[in-house]
Design a protein around this motif. Sequence first.
Motif, PDB file in Angstrom:
ATOM      1  N   UNK A  89      42.082  39.584 -25.945  1.00 24.93           N
ATOM      2  CA  UNK A  89      42.360  40.157 -24.630  1.00 24.93           C
ATOM      3  C   UNK A  89      43.237  38.965 -23.769  1.00 24.93           C
ATOM      4  N   UNK A  90      44.423  39.194 -23.461  1.00 30.04           N
ATOM      5  CA  UNK A  90      45.123  38.037 -23.014  1.00 30.04           C
ATOM      6  C   UNK A  90      45.379  38.595 -21.712  1.00 30.04           C
ATOM      7  N   UNK A  91      45.502  37.617 -20.786  1.00 31.37           N
ATOM      8  CA  UNK A  91      45.794  37.474 -19.453  1.00 31.37           C
ATOM      9  C   UNK A  91      47.058  36.551 -19.142  1.00 31.37           C
ATOM     10  N   UNK A  92      47.753  37.128 -18.362  1.00 33.14           N
ATOM     11  CA  UNK A  92      49.145  36.607 -17.987  1.00 33.14           C
ATOM     12  C   UNK A  92      49.443  36.597 -16.368  1.00 33.14           C
ATOM     13  N   UNK A  93      49.943  35.494 -15.939  1.00 30.83           N
ATOM     14  CA  UNK A  93      50.222  35.381 -14.540  1.00 30.83           C
ATOM     15  C   UNK A  93      51.554  35.166 -14.318  1.00 30.83           C
ATOM     16  N   UNK A  94      52.245  35.611 -13.335  1.00 33.23           N
ATOM     17  CA  UNK A  94      53.475  35.317 -12.743  1.00 33.23           C
ATOM     18  C   UNK A  94      53.641  35.112 -11.292  1.00 33.23           C
ATOM     19  N   UNK A  95      54.824  34.775 -10.771  1.00 36.71           N
ATOM     20  CA  UNK A  95      54.692  34.348  -9.493  1.00 36.71           C
ATOM     21  C   UNK A  95      54.993  35.710  -8.538  1.00 36.71           C
ATOM     22  N   UNK A  96      55.774  36.546  -9.108  1.00 38.09           N
ATOM     23  CA  UNK A  96      56.196  37.723  -8.567  1.00 38.09           C
ATOM     24  C   UNK A  96      55.716  39.006  -9.556  1.00 38.09           C
ATOM     25  N   UNK A  97      56.159  39.990  -9.226  1.00 37.81           N
ATOM     26  CA  UNK A  97      55.603  41.277  -9.774  1.00 37.81           C
ATOM     27  C   UNK A  97      56.531  41.606 -10.808  1.00 37.81           C
ATOM     28  N   UNK A  98      57.892  41.484 -10.959  1.00 38.81           N
ATOM     29  CA  UNK A  98      58.643  41.680 -12.021  1.00 38.81           C
ATOM     30  C   UNK A  98      58.704  40.563 -13.291  1.00 38.81           C
TER      31      UNK A  98
END
Lengths: 116, 110
Positions: A89-98
């Motif tokens: 199970x991988x989690x990913x983050x980003x600054x914005x939604x796209x």
Amino acid sequence: DAGVTQSPTHLIKTRGQQVTLRCSPISGHKSVSWYQQVLGQGPQFIFQYYEKEERGRGNFPDRFSARQFPNYSSELNVNALLLGDSALYLCASSLLAGVDGANVLTFGAGSRLTVL
Amino acid sequence: LAKTTQPISMDSYEGQEVNITCSHNNIATNDYITWYQQFPSQGPRFIIQGYKTKVTNEVASLFIPADRKSSTLSLPRVSLSDTAVYYCLVVTGSQGNLIFGKGTKLSVKP
């Protein structure tokens, strides 16, 4: 700077049990996504949260749920575990939604779930 | 959503240039082509993204012809540490999720 951190790294559960996986995004990132990767396949999208609101949901049963906290960390819960839920199970983050090049996803190392 | 097709596996030797081609016949005007790399027991890592022509960074080059129906990831002078799975994805900026295929498993031999 710390990357995306996930816990636990490994866990073993039995069928019917429930599991909670945790994710801390990169500092300043407001979007957190969850993916499931079974052996030999590419990651499959489960959820995206942005600014604490659910922004997207993949084709997973209602046994899967998630939430995002005010500090932007996130939890993924899976109830009534099945053998087929065994996966990374991988989690990913980003600054914005796209997900375009100006806003790439940064993945954690994942939580390896084994259901017996 | 555009689907991508790429080889299941490729073999190479250290020091060679590796080109992985991906086809995406149904790519839309607003879509980008993005490549991720994944090592065993790790999450995918962004490599490169492009819209058209050629993009180059410190890791790879991405070649996209004018019709954008295919793209080629080029890894110059690969080493053993480049052994990984490489995913080609077509993404839309407003989209919040990535759609992964099975990727190309690259094996680099000494």
